[in-house]
Design an enzyme around this catalytic site. Structure first.
Site, PDB file in Angstrom:
ATOM      1  NE  ARG A 161      -3.597  -2.105   2.748  1.00  7.69           N
ATOM      2  CZ  ARG A 161      -3.400  -3.351   3.333  1.00  7.69           C
ATOM      3  NH1 ARG A 161      -1.887  -3.209   4.394  1.00  7.69           N
ATOM      4  NH2 ARG A 161      -4.346  -4.397   3.686  1.00  7.69           N
ATOM      5  NE  ARG A 259      -3.036  -3.887  -1.165  1.00 10.74           N
ATOM      6  CZ  ARG A 259      -2.811  -4.342  -0.305  1.00 10.74           C
ATOM      7  NH1 ARG A 259      -1.142  -4.845   0.240  1.00 10.74           N
ATOM      8  NH2 ARG A 259      -3.492  -5.314   0.794  1.00 10.74           N
ATOM      9  CE1 TYR A 291      -6.285  -7.954  -6.333  1.00  9.47           C
ATOM     10  CE2 TYR A 291      -6.984  -8.756  -3.673  1.00  9.47           C
ATOM     11  CZ  TYR A 291      -5.971  -7.140  -5.146  1.00  9.47           C
ATOM     12  OH  TYR A 291      -5.817  -6.266  -4.152  1.00  9.47           O
TER      13      TYR A 291
END
Length: 310
Positions: A161, A259, A291
């Site tokens: 992050r 990311r 994802y």
């Protein structure tokens, strides 16, 4: 009878208890190195509640669940987007958490508020070739260029992050073990493997650029600004936008896109979802499962293009 309309922020200054409550919130967000944009927005959201509460002569300690439910109902009546409402409620949870920690209130009434259901947005992931083109576009001639190349190689190579990137100290690197110690959300520490490209870029930065940027203050931060201070998340976003334009990247590229790309490329390469969860520092596997939807969407598009009876 008092009107339930949202307060006008041009009204008189807030009473001392509310000014103190907002100051406590701001100091807490600063201490936690919250992104500057989030800190500003949460401050405005909390200020909006404060002005509303003053209309009912309520001090922070007087705002209980029924009052907050009334306030939330008025937010809904304004026709705000679900994400905006969810963000405002998150700001109130943070505000009252801080007030509980400082003994202003006994419990967090915002914990009982239900956030609106949000539509699932698939994160944007760059193709591996596009990431390579972006990173390779950053030259390695000036100290700032060398720093940026190391910064974004590490962002993609470790799936960090923006807040985690700027929080890194030099001591977080372990070249022998080829890993980085990351202080993630909630103060949780994890060790993330770093790839060859990321480690080489960071080593080059340490050897050729960081000493030039260091203002001699003993700043432990890994990534320094041109004035020798720790970078902010807004610095990271701004520098990435600059290099994305230089690389003629399609659409806006944010640090979180690197990311997302990290996680998606691992999944496409056959990585286990639990392993990706650990690498990303997600506390819940459900957060990582987004994802799988990215991969499913990609496979569906491939199927529709390729199958004769799709």
């Amino acid at each position: 009878m008092k009107n339930d309309a949202m307060a006008d922020h041009g009204s008189a200054a807030l009473p001392a208890p509310w000014r103190e409550a907002l100051a406590l919130l701001d100091r807490d967000l600063l201490r936690r190195r919250t992104a500057e944009r989030t800190r500003a927005v949460y401050g405005r959201d909390a200020d909006e509640l404060a002005h509303w509460a003053v209309r009912y002569t309520l001090e922070p300690a007087d705002v209980d669940y029924p009052w907050l439910r009334r306030y939330a109902a008025q937010l809904a009546e304004r026709g705000l987007a679900p994400r905006t409402t969810a963000r405002k409620l998150a700001a109130l949870r943070t505000l009252f958490r801080v007030l509980v920690e400082h003994g202003v209130t006994a419990a967090n009434p915002a914990d009982l508020l239900a956030s609106p259901k949000l539509p699932q947005r698939l994160p944007r992931a760059l193709k591996p070739a596009d990431v390579a083109a972006l990173l390779d576009r950053i030259p390695a001639s000036t100290p700032l260029e060398i720093r940026d190349r190391a910064l974004f190689e590490l962002a993609y190579g470790c799936g960090l992050r923006a807040e985690e990137l700027v929080d890194l100290d030099v001591a977080a690197l372990d070249f022998d073990a080829e890993q980085v110690r990351v202080e993630g959300k909630g103060g949780k520490t994890r060790f993330v493997p770093a790839g060859e490209h990321a480690l080489a870029a960071v080593r080059r930065y340490l050897e050729r650029a960081r000493g030039t940027l260091d203002a001699g203050t003993g700043e432990p931060a890994l990534f320094l600004s041109k004035s020798g201070r720790r970078l902010s998340t807004s610095d990271v976003r701004r520098r990435l936008r600059t290099w994305a334009r230089s690389a003629a990247a399609q659409g806006a590229v944010h640090p979180h896109a690197l990311r997302h790309s990290f996680a998606t490329h691992l999944l496409e390469g056959g990585a286990d979802l639990r392993a990706i969860q650990a690498l990303l520092g997600h506390s819940s596997i459900s957060t990582t499962q987004v994802y799988t939807r990215v991969e499913s969407a990609r496979l569906r598009a491939t199927y529709e293009r390729s199958h004769p009876r799709a």
